[in-house]
Design a protein around this motif. Structure first.
Motif, PDB file in Angstrom:
ATOM      1  N   ALA A 190     -16.897  27.311  22.284  1.00 17.54           N
ATOM      2  CA  ALA A 190     -17.794  28.360  22.780  1.00 17.54           C
ATOM      3  C   ALA A 190     -18.560  28.979  21.608  1.00 17.54           C
ATOM      4  CB  ALA A 190     -16.995  29.425  23.523  1.00 17.54           C
ATOM      5  N   ARG A 191     -17.871  29.242  20.522  1.00 19.28           N
ATOM      6  CA  ARG A 191     -18.532  29.839  19.350  1.00 19.28           C
ATOM      7  C   ARG A 191     -19.615  28.898  18.825  1.00 19.28           C
ATOM      8  NH1 ARG A 191     -15.019  30.762  14.752  1.00 19.28           N
ATOM      9  NH2 ARG A 191     -16.991  31.139  13.722  1.00 19.28           N
ATOM     10  N   ALA A 192     -19.272  27.605  18.750  1.00 17.93           N
ATOM     11  CA  ALA A 192     -20.226  26.632  18.221  1.00 17.93           C
ATOM     12  C   ALA A 192     -21.452  26.531  19.137  1.00 17.93           C
ATOM     13  CB  ALA A 192     -19.555  25.268  18.071  1.00 17.93           C
ATOM     14  N   LEU A 193     -21.234  26.445  20.451  1.00 19.97           N
ATOM     15  CA  LEU A 193     -22.351  26.256  21.373  1.00 19.97           C
ATOM     16  C   LEU A 193     -23.237  27.502  21.449  1.00 19.97           C
ATOM     17  CD1 LEU A 193     -20.430  24.182  24.035  1.00 19.97           C
ATOM     18  CD2 LEU A 193     -22.422  23.414  22.770  1.00 19.97           C
ATOM     19  N   GLN A 194     -22.609  28.673  21.298  1.00 19.20           N
ATOM     20  CA  GLN A 194     -23.420  29.897  21.304  1.00 19.20           C
ATOM     21  C   GLN A 194     -24.242  29.999  20.012  1.00 19.20           C
ATOM     22  OE1 GLN A 194     -20.372  32.761  22.412  1.00 19.20           O
ATOM     23  NE2 GLN A 194     -20.034  31.524  24.244  1.00 19.20           N
ATOM     24  N   TYR A 195     -23.652  29.530  18.910  1.00 15.03           N
ATOM     25  CA  TYR A 195     -24.417  29.454  17.654  1.00 15.03           C
ATOM     26  C   TYR A 195     -25.614  28.526  17.840  1.00 15.03           C
ATOM     27  CZ  TYR A 195     -25.502  27.388  13.084  1.00 15.03           C
ATOM     28  OH  TYR A 195     -26.149  26.894  11.987  1.00 15.03           O
ATOM     29  N   VAL A 196     -25.370  27.376  18.508  1.00 12.44           N
ATOM     30  CA  VAL A 196     -26.448  26.402  18.716  1.00 12.44           C
ATOM     31  C   VAL A 196     -27.574  27.009  19.570  1.00 12.44           C
ATOM     32  CG1 VAL A 196     -27.048  24.180  19.783  1.00 12.44           C
ATOM     33  CG2 VAL A 196     -24.978  24.381  18.413  1.00 12.44           C
ATOM     34  N   PHE A 197     -27.197  27.801  20.579  1.00 14.61           N
ATOM     35  CA  PHE A 197     -28.214  28.438  21.439  1.00 14.61           C
ATOM     36  C   PHE A 197     -29.207  29.235  20.581  1.00 14.61           C
ATOM     37  CE2 PHE A 197     -29.702  32.239  23.704  1.00 14.61           C
ATOM     38  CZ  PHE A 197     -30.336  31.660  24.796  1.00 14.61           C
ATOM     39  N   PHE A 198     -28.668  30.073  19.695  1.00 12.83           N
ATOM     40  CA  PHE A 198     -29.567  30.899  18.876  1.00 12.83           C
ATOM     41  C   PHE A 198     -30.224  30.070  17.769  1.00 12.83           C
ATOM     42  CE2 PHE A 198     -26.922  34.272  20.782  1.00 12.83           C
ATOM     43  CZ  PHE A 198     -27.947  34.995  21.368  1.00 12.83           C
ATOM     44  N   ALA A 199     -29.488  29.073  17.239  1.00 17.17           N
ATOM     45  CA  ALA A 199     -30.061  28.238  16.174  1.00 17.17           C
ATOM     46  C   ALA A 199     -31.282  27.490  16.710  1.00 17.17           C
ATOM     47  CB  ALA A 199     -29.017  27.253  15.662  1.00 17.17           C
ATOM     48  N   GLU A 200     -31.169  26.949  17.933  1.00 19.48           N
ATOM     49  CA  GLU A 200     -32.292  26.201  18.492  1.00 19.48           C
ATOM     50  C   GLU A 200     -33.510  27.087  18.673  1.00 19.48           C
ATOM     51  OE1 GLU A 200     -30.616  24.223  21.938  1.00 19.48           O
ATOM     52  OE2 GLU A 200     -30.596  22.326  20.843  1.00 19.48           O
ATOM     53  N   SER A 201     -33.243  28.321  19.148  1.00 16.52           N
ATOM     54  CA  SER A 201     -34.403  29.182  19.370  1.00 16.52           C
ATOM     55  C   SER A 201     -34.983  29.644  18.031  1.00 16.52           C
ATOM     56  CB  SER A 201     -34.035  30.299  20.340  1.00 16.52           C
ATOM     57  OG  SER A 201     -34.109  31.538  19.778  1.00 16.52           O
ATOM     58  N   SER A 202     -34.128  29.814  16.996  1.00 10.93           N
ATOM     59  CA  SER A 202     -34.675  30.314  15.728  1.00 10.93           C
ATOM     60  C   SER A 202     -35.423  29.222  14.953  1.00 10.93           C
ATOM     61  CB  SER A 202     -33.597  30.974  14.873  1.00 10.93           C
ATOM     62  OG  SER A 202     -32.857  29.997  14.199  1.00 10.93           O
ATOM     63  N   VAL A 203     -34.989  27.944  15.054  1.00 13.11           N
ATOM     64  CA  VAL A 203     -35.695  26.923  14.272  1.00 13.11           C
ATOM     65  C   VAL A 203     -37.136  26.715  14.760  1.00 13.11           C
ATOM     66  CG1 VAL A 203     -33.694  25.622  13.465  1.00 13.11           C
ATOM     67  CG2 VAL A 203     -34.809  24.927  15.560  1.00 13.11           C
ATOM     68  N   HIS A 204     -37.355  27.018  16.049  1.00 11.81           N
ATOM     69  CA  HIS A 204     -38.732  26.897  16.537  1.00 11.81           C
ATOM     70  C   HIS A 204     -39.648  27.889  15.847  1.00 11.81           C
ATOM     71  CE1 HIS A 204     -38.088  23.942  19.575  1.00 11.81           C
ATOM     72  NE2 HIS A 204     -37.071  24.617  20.070  1.00 11.81           N
TER      73      HIS A 204
ATOM     74  N   ARG B  48     -22.317  18.516  19.706  1.00 17.04           N
ATOM     75  CA  ARG B  48     -22.919  19.842  19.895  1.00 17.04           C
ATOM     76  C   ARG B  48     -21.845  20.936  19.859  1.00 17.04           C
ATOM     77  NH1 ARG B  48     -28.014  20.975  21.894  1.00 17.04           N
ATOM     78  NH2 ARG B  48     -28.076  22.951  22.987  1.00 17.04           N
ATOM     79  N   TYR B  49     -20.663  20.612  20.413  1.00 20.00           N
ATOM     80  CA  TYR B  49     -19.615  21.636  20.489  1.00 20.00           C
ATOM     81  C   TYR B  49     -18.959  21.894  19.136  1.00 20.00           C
ATOM     82  CZ  TYR B  49     -16.773  17.421  21.078  1.00 20.00           C
ATOM     83  OH  TYR B  49     -16.187  16.198  20.911  1.00 20.00           O
ATOM     84  N   ARG B  50     -19.426  21.217  18.095  1.00 12.47           N
ATOM     85  CA  ARG B  50     -18.964  21.578  16.749  1.00 12.47           C
ATOM     86  C   ARG B  50     -20.085  22.221  15.939  1.00 12.47           C
ATOM     87  NH1 ARG B  50     -13.979  20.007  16.888  1.00 12.47           N
ATOM     88  NH2 ARG B  50     -13.388  17.879  17.413  1.00 12.47           N
ATOM     89  N   GLY B  51     -21.213  22.465  16.582  1.00 11.93           N
ATOM     90  CA  GLY B  51     -22.241  23.332  16.004  1.00 11.93           C
ATOM     91  C   GLY B  51     -23.124  22.731  14.929  1.00 11.93           C
ATOM     92  N   GLY B  52     -22.737  21.641  14.288  1.00  8.34           N
ATOM     93  CA  GLY B  52     -23.522  21.091  13.170  1.00  8.34           C
ATOM     94  C   GLY B  52     -22.732  21.232  11.872  1.00  8.34           C
ATOM     95  N   PRO B  53     -23.090  20.438  10.837  1.00  9.12           N
ATOM     96  CA  PRO B  53     -22.272  20.421   9.617  1.00  9.12           C
ATOM     97  C   PRO B  53     -22.166  21.771   8.897  1.00  9.12           C
ATOM     98  CG  PRO B  53     -24.290  19.128   9.336  1.00  9.12           C
ATOM     99  CD  PRO B  53     -24.199  19.470  10.778  1.00  9.12           C
ATOM    100  N   MET B  54     -23.250  22.549   8.889  1.00  8.71           N
ATOM    101  CA  MET B  54     -23.193  23.806   8.139  1.00  8.71           C
ATOM    102  C   MET B  54     -22.337  24.834   8.893  1.00  8.71           C
ATOM    103  SD  MET B  54     -24.804  22.271   5.989  1.00  8.71           S
ATOM    104  CE  MET B  54     -24.706  23.315   4.572  1.00  8.71           C
ATOM    105  N   PHE B  55     -22.482  24.850  10.241  1.00 10.55           N
ATOM    106  CA  PHE B  55     -21.625  25.734  11.038  1.00 10.55           C
ATOM    107  C   PHE B  55     -20.165  25.310  10.884  1.00 10.55           C
ATOM    108  CE2 PHE B  55     -19.309  26.741  14.910  1.00 10.55           C
ATOM    109  CZ  PHE B  55     -19.577  28.102  15.046  1.00 10.55           C
ATOM    110  N   TYR B  56     -19.958  23.985  10.857  1.00 13.21           N
ATOM    111  CA  TYR B  56     -18.597  23.466  10.713  1.00 13.21           C
ATOM    112  C   TYR B  56     -17.984  23.925   9.387  1.00 13.21           C
ATOM    113  CZ  TYR B  56     -14.778  20.107  10.465  1.00 13.21           C
ATOM    114  OH  TYR B  56     -13.544  19.535  10.366  1.00 13.21           O
ATOM    115  N   ALA B  57     -18.832  23.946   8.333  1.00  9.41           N
ATOM    116  CA  ALA B  57     -18.333  24.396   7.022  1.00  9.41           C
ATOM    117  C   ALA B  57     -17.830  25.840   7.117  1.00  9.41           C
ATOM    118  CB  ALA B  57     -19.444  24.293   5.982  1.00  9.41           C
TER     119      ALA B  57
END
Ligand code: TC6
Length: 528
Positions: A263-277, A463-472
């Motif tokens: 849940a933490r990873a996917l919620q991070y992805v939600f905001f990450a996707e909107s911010s990279v745009h 996706r549920y692991r958020g990406g390598p930097m989030f994983y770090a």
């Protein structure tokens, strides 16, 4: 949420929390206060609930999830609305998503504009519709469609929602005005049939097989994701338990998901996707303003099947190509293949009357121990393994390789040892992550979110692991640093393992979240 008294003995509760009227604590409290006021005012006969700025509500406030658990207290509000003694009508414009739709399901009637969209997209955030959504939706539209909507998270347009029975009325005019008129028409109608919590889920003879098929489907479609399967369990509870117990099960499952790392990873992805745009690279270059640079020549490493095709593409475009191939035999094959492809192309163009300028190509060689021995992997039938045939898939250990490796170890004074799965995983992942930190340090990527989104979208990172930097950050930056230091000391010939300065700077601050990295590490060391 604002409370307004309207003519004709009506009250209006309007959610106002720009930009999407998310259900912050203040909004939820506002809804409850509005309901209490309307209840204690005997002149009020019905309530209309709507949202400001042309949107009903996009659900719980995702940005607050890390601070509190969503759903549980809001579910109580949804129940209070259902049990309310005066009719409550939801007037939906724009979106009613997640908690927004659950709020509407609590209301006794739902009226929506034809362009509105409704849905329960919680699975995309690693959670489930935990404010009664999994218990109320199947009571309204049955199990099969609830399984579809909840496990996929897909929103539906107003017309489809009307057909499914989620909405009662769809109009092309202002839904609030329609809801006001509608409320007056239904004042004398009994409320009990409109209370979903007192209904039972429509039963079907093959319910068990419906659920087992649903489990099999989500395991195949969303492998590794916890939320779709857990949502099915919540829907099973709606079928098998009375409402009072079903909502307890929903709460339990919602809490389990909310506490999961997914849940933490996917919620991070939600905001990450909107911010990279919204981001642009750190230097003056930006996707919006950059213009393509002229390409004067191209280098291609390796002239296997792909390398030959790539070299050809550029050659055809009239761009000089320098191709490098380590194996002299392969080089000869490639030269012949490329030359004949180019000649074919030239004759086609001449036949069609187009001008043809002969491009070329410069070839040179480099060394690689395995490839020099003709071991190009599956396609040649041998590489690190021996295959049953060229392009074969059945592999077995190759005595040649054991001999080669033992000579290699002898030459380089290396001792053989068994390497644990943990070490393999850490050395692969942490050197990848280390490269990400270098990229950030050099200002090549504008933010850790950019790197993560590229890995999710282009490289199949789960996706549920958020990406390598989030994983770090999940592992902890000091841990990543310590492990890299350890592996680099053991393998000083592997430069990828040397911890980047950027990582060292950040780890000195403990384990800051990705959003704070840039401010803590300072400006990038170089510009694009
Ligand atoms: C839930 O409800 C759980 C319930 C359990 C019980 C309570 N929260 O996407 P856009 C922000 S879980 C906080 O650019 P669009 C978004 O970050 C929730 N913020 O606009 C952006 O902020 P920025 C279930 C939110 O028109 C801004 O709003 N609901 C939320 O292209 C505009 O967003 C969902 O999963 C939120 N819930 O699309 C819905 N939603 O400007 C998620 C949006 O600072 N949201 N923001 O960057 C969406 O799908 C889309 O945002 C949209 C609007 C269709 C609502």
């Amino acid at each position: 949420a604002e409370y307004l008294r309207l003519p004709h003995s009506l009250a209006l509760i309007r959610l106002r929390n720009p930009p999407v009227n998310a259900l912050s604590l203040a909004v939820v409290n506002g809804i409850r206060e509005g309901l209490q006021k309307a209840m204690s005012d005997h002149t009020i006969k019905a309530i209309v609930v709507c949202g400001a700025n042309d949107k009903f509500c996009a659900g719980a406030d995702i940005s607050s999830f890390s601070r509190s658990s969503p759903g549980i207290s809001f579910g109580v509000v949804v129940d209070e609305i259902q049990r309310y003694e005066k009719p409550v009508v939801a007037a939906i414009r724009g979106v009613a998503l997640g908690g927004g739709l659950e709020l509407a399901l609590g209301c006794h009637y739902r009226i929506a504009h034809a362009e509105a969209r409704v849905g329960l997209p919680e699975v995309a955030l690693g959670i489930l519709p935990g404010a009664r959504g999994t218990q109320l939706l199947p009571r309204l539209i049955g199990v099969p469609m609830s399984l579809d909507l909840i496990t996929s998270g897909r929103p539906v347009g107003a017309d489809e929602a009307l057909k499914l029975g989620i909405l009662d009325v769809v109009i092309n005019s202002d839904p609030v005005e329609e809801a006001v008129k509608f409320s007056q028409e239904i004042l004398d109608k009994p409320l009990e049939p409109r209370r979903l919590l007192n209904k039972s889920v429509p039963s079907l003879p093959n319910m068990d097989s419906i659920f087992s098929e649903a489990f099999a489907k989500v395991q195949k479609q969303y492998p590794g994701f916890l939320a779709p399967e857990t949502s099915i369990q919540a829907l099973q509870a709606a079928v098998n338990l009375p409402y009072k117990l079903g909502i307890k099960e929903e709460e339990k499952l919602a809490l389990y998901l909310q506490k999961s790392g997914q849940a933490r990873a996917l919620q991070y992805v939600f905001f990450a996707e909107s911010s990279v745009h919204k981001q642009s690279p750190p230097s003056v270059a930006s996707w919006q303003t950059a213009s393509p640079q002229p390409i004067s020549s191209v280098g291609v490493l390796g002239l296997g099947t792909m390398g030959r095709g790539i070299a050809m593409c550029f050659a055809k475009a009239g761009i000089p190509v320098v191709a490098v191939e380590s194996d002299p035999k392969q080089l000869e094959i490639a030269k012949k293949a490329v030359t004949s492809m180019l000649e074919r192309e030239a004759s086609k163009m001449q036949q069609s009357g187009r001008a043809w300028t002969k491009p070329t190509l410069t070839f040179s060689s480099s060394a690689d121990m395995l490839c020099e021995s003709g071991r190009f992997g599956q396609k040649t039938g041998k590489g690190w393994y021996q295959y049953d045939k060229p392009l074969g898939r059945v592999h077995r250990p190759d005595p040649w390789l054991s001999e080669f490796l033992s000579q290699y170890r002898e030459t380089h004074h290396l001792e053989s040892r068994s390497i644990s799965q943990e070490e393999i995983l850490e050395r692969c992942l942490y050197s990848l992550i280390n490269e990400g930190f270098r990229i950030l340090g050099e200002g090549i990527a504008a933010s850790p979110e950019q790197i993560d989104i590229i890995y999710l979208s282009g490289y199949g990172w789960p996706r549920y692991r958020g990406g390598p930097m989030f994983y770090a950050a999940t592992v902890g930056l000091p841990v990543v640093l310590e492990k890299l230091q350890k592996y680099y000391t053991q393998n000083p010939d592997v430069p990828q393992l040397e911890p980047s300065d950027y990582l060292k700077k950040l780890a000195a601050h403990g384990n800051p979240p990705p959003k704070d990295w840039q401010s803590l590490a300072g400006p990038p060391g170089s510009k694009l």
